[in-house]
Design a protein around this motif. Structure first.
Motif, PDB file in Angstrom:
ATOM      1  N   ASP A  17       0.817  -1.217   0.000  1.00  0.00           N
ATOM      2  CA  ASP A  17       0.000   0.000   0.000  1.00  0.00           C
ATOM      3  C   ASP A  17       0.851   1.268   0.000  1.00  0.00           C
ATOM      4  OD1 ASP A  17       0.989   0.185   2.562  1.00  0.00           O
ATOM      5  OD2 ASP A  17      -0.964   0.207   3.571  1.00  0.00           O
ATOM      6  N   SER A  19       2.936   2.198   2.257  1.00  0.00           N
ATOM      7  CA  SER A  19       3.262   2.669   3.598  1.00  0.00           C
ATOM      8  C   SER A  19       4.690   2.294   3.968  1.00  0.00           C
ATOM      9  CB  SER A  19       2.304   2.053   4.629  1.00  0.00           C
ATOM     10  OG  SER A  19       2.518   0.659   4.736  1.00  0.00           O
ATOM     11  N   ILE A  46      -7.707  -0.785  -3.279  1.00  0.00           N
ATOM     12  CA  ILE A  46      -8.208   0.587  -3.326  1.00  0.00           C
ATOM     13  C   ILE A  46      -9.508   0.691  -2.553  1.00  0.00           C
ATOM     14  CG2 ILE A  46      -9.058   2.428  -4.838  1.00  0.00           C
ATOM     15  CD1 ILE A  46      -6.119   1.934  -5.140  1.00  0.00           C
ATOM     16  N   ASN A  47      -9.586   1.683  -1.688  1.00  0.00           N
ATOM     17  CA  ASN A  47     -10.847   1.982  -1.018  1.00  0.00           C
ATOM     18  C   ASN A  47     -11.777   2.643  -2.041  1.00  0.00           C
ATOM     19  OD1 ASN A  47     -12.965   3.131   0.478  1.00  0.00           O
ATOM     20  ND2 ASN A  47     -11.642   3.479   2.260  1.00  0.00           N
ATOM     21  N   ARG A  50     -12.018   6.259  -2.066  1.00  0.00           N
ATOM     22  CA  ARG A  50     -10.826   7.061  -2.341  1.00  0.00           C
ATOM     23  C   ARG A  50     -10.244   6.666  -3.700  1.00  0.00           C
ATOM     24  NH1 ARG A  50      -8.884   9.583   2.310  1.00  0.00           N
ATOM     25  NH2 ARG A  50      -6.898   9.892   1.237  1.00  0.00           N
ATOM     26  N   ASP A  53      -6.534   7.312  -4.993  1.00  0.00           N
ATOM     27  CA  ASP A  53      -5.348   6.561  -4.574  1.00  0.00           C
ATOM     28  C   ASP A  53      -4.846   5.626  -5.671  1.00  0.00           C
ATOM     29  OD1 ASP A  53      -5.489   7.769  -2.140  1.00  0.00           O
ATOM     30  OD2 ASP A  53      -6.331   6.049  -1.071  1.00  0.00           O
ATOM     31  N   GLU A  54      -5.679   5.350  -6.662  1.00  0.00           N
ATOM     32  CA  GLU A  54      -5.337   4.307  -7.627  1.00  0.00           C
ATOM     33  C   GLU A  54      -4.057   4.624  -8.392  1.00  0.00           C
ATOM     34  OE1 GLU A  54      -7.341   1.824 -11.343  1.00  0.00           O
ATOM     35  OE2 GLU A  54      -8.586   3.103 -10.061  1.00  0.00           O
ATOM     36  N   ARG A  56      -1.512   6.652  -7.608  1.00  0.00           N
ATOM     37  CA  ARG A  56      -0.345   6.617  -6.721  1.00  0.00           C
ATOM     38  C   ARG A  56       0.050   5.186  -6.383  1.00  0.00           C
ATOM     39  NH1 ARG A  56       0.080   5.154  -1.893  1.00  0.00           N
ATOM     40  NH2 ARG A  56      -2.179   5.098  -1.612  1.00  0.00           N
ATOM     41  N   LEU A  57      -0.941   4.381  -6.038  1.00  0.00           N
ATOM     42  CA  LEU A  57      -0.657   3.004  -5.654  1.00  0.00           C
ATOM     43  C   LEU A  57      -0.153   2.192  -6.839  1.00  0.00           C
ATOM     44  CD1 LEU A  57      -0.649   0.858  -3.497  1.00  0.00           C
ATOM     45  CD2 LEU A  57      -3.086   0.479  -3.893  1.00  0.00           C
ATOM     46  N   ARG A 108      -3.414   4.132   6.653  1.00  0.00           N
ATOM     47  CA  ARG A 108      -4.551   4.694   7.363  1.00  0.00           C
ATOM     48  C   ARG A 108      -4.495   4.426   8.865  1.00  0.00           C
ATOM     49  NH1 ARG A 108      -4.392   7.011   3.356  1.00  0.00           N
ATOM     50  NH2 ARG A 108      -5.660   6.674   1.521  1.00  0.00           N
TER      51      ARG A 108
END
Length: 300
Positions: A17, A19, A46-47, A50, A53-54, A56-57, A108
């Motif tokens: 993710d 992190s 992916i949430n 959100r 975020d796709e 970036r991830l 998160r």
């Protein structure tokens, strides 16, 4: 991974993710001398709330895949949507990897591994060995193998004996004996009250000492057998016999020895057993300063 052949390729599922902890997981995998032909499948979740975020991830997973490929592994990446723990477990069930790797804390999270967090859920409910990696990453120069004489710890030993560890890594087989408690303490702590339990034998000091010596001799024999089995596979191993609460002593010893990894067997939890919160493996994942590898027994 074929437990009979340490050179057989590994099939790994890496939860990613972006992190700090998932980057540490990536670094740890890159450090390991993975057998030729090993395959790493990266999964990002992916949430749905959100969608931003796709991109970036996705970019982060592409970079992670390239780093793994540079080390000789075959790497692929896939994005899913939904609950992270559910999606990781679904991917593990579909792909049946030999190892799941997950960061101890995601982007998160704010309080480390929380009860019911992603890493905790994956470690408890996955049917495969699960490596929970905690940042900051450091080379695995020393690791602890928790031995308790159960089939679960035997399975952990067998898995570790054929796991690709860095050259020069030292293994410390650890067994923890519970402290001896006088019978009256046991009666006082018994949840139903002392009047419910049968009379407990009282021990003279000499009898208590002999009992303790016999218990320690049995535990040391267990450790000696584990060390011999590890040495037979070419690993440098020694033993440590500790006394006290199992999880607390292992965590304190790992900290004192600057261990980079703790390996522990576990029977796992099915959904109908989710109220069982006190297992040693759960406490190790929750409180240890270093990474923890939980090895599930077959069918457990």
């Amino acid at each position: 991974m074929d437990s009979a052949d340490p050179n057989s390729p590994l099939k790994i599922l890496l939860a990613y993710d972006g992190s700090e902890h998932s980057l540490a997981a990536l670094d740890l995998l890159i450090e390991l001398p993975l057998p030729a032909g090993s395959v790493v499948s990266l999964i990002g979740v992916i949430n749905p709330r959100r969608p931003g975020d796709e991109e970036r991830l996705g970019q982060g997973m592409e970079q992670a895949s390239r780093r793994l490929q540079e080390r000789g592994a075959t790497a692929s990446a896939s994005l899913r949507r939904g609950d992270p723990a559910e999606q990781i477990l679904a991917a593990a069930e579909a792909e049946n990897p030999g190892l799941i790797v997950v960061g101890a804390q995601g982007l998160r999270a704010t309080l480390g591994i929380l009860l019911g967090g992603v890493a905790q859920q994956v470690a408890e409910y996955a049917g495969q060995p699960t490596l929970v990696v905690r940042a900051p990453w450091r080379p695995v120069q020393r690791l602890l193998l928790v031995i308790d004489g159960s089939p679960h710890s035997q399975r952990a030993l067998e898995f570790l004996a054929h796991f690709p560890l860095p050259q020069g890594c030292q293994v410390v087989a650890v067994h923890v004996l519970p402290p001896m408690a006088p019978p009256e303490w046991v009666a006082r702590a018994w949840p139903l009250g002392p009047e419910i339990i049968p009379p407990l034998p009282s021990y003279l000091p000499s009898e208590s000492s002999e009992w303790q010596k016999a218990e320690e001799a049995e535990a040391q024999a267990l450790l000696d057998g584990a060390v011999a089995a590890l040495n037979a596979t070419g690993l440098a191993a020694k033993s440590a016999l500790l006394h006290g609460d199992a999880a607390s002593e292992v965590i304190a010893y790992a900290r004192a020895q600057q261990a980079g990894l703790i390996v522990c067997g576990s029977r796992g939890l099915s959904p109908v057993r989710r109220w069982l919160l006190g297992s040693v493996s759960r406490k190790l994942i929750h409180y240890a300063d270093c990474s923890v590898l939980i090895v599930r027994s077959p069918g457990g």
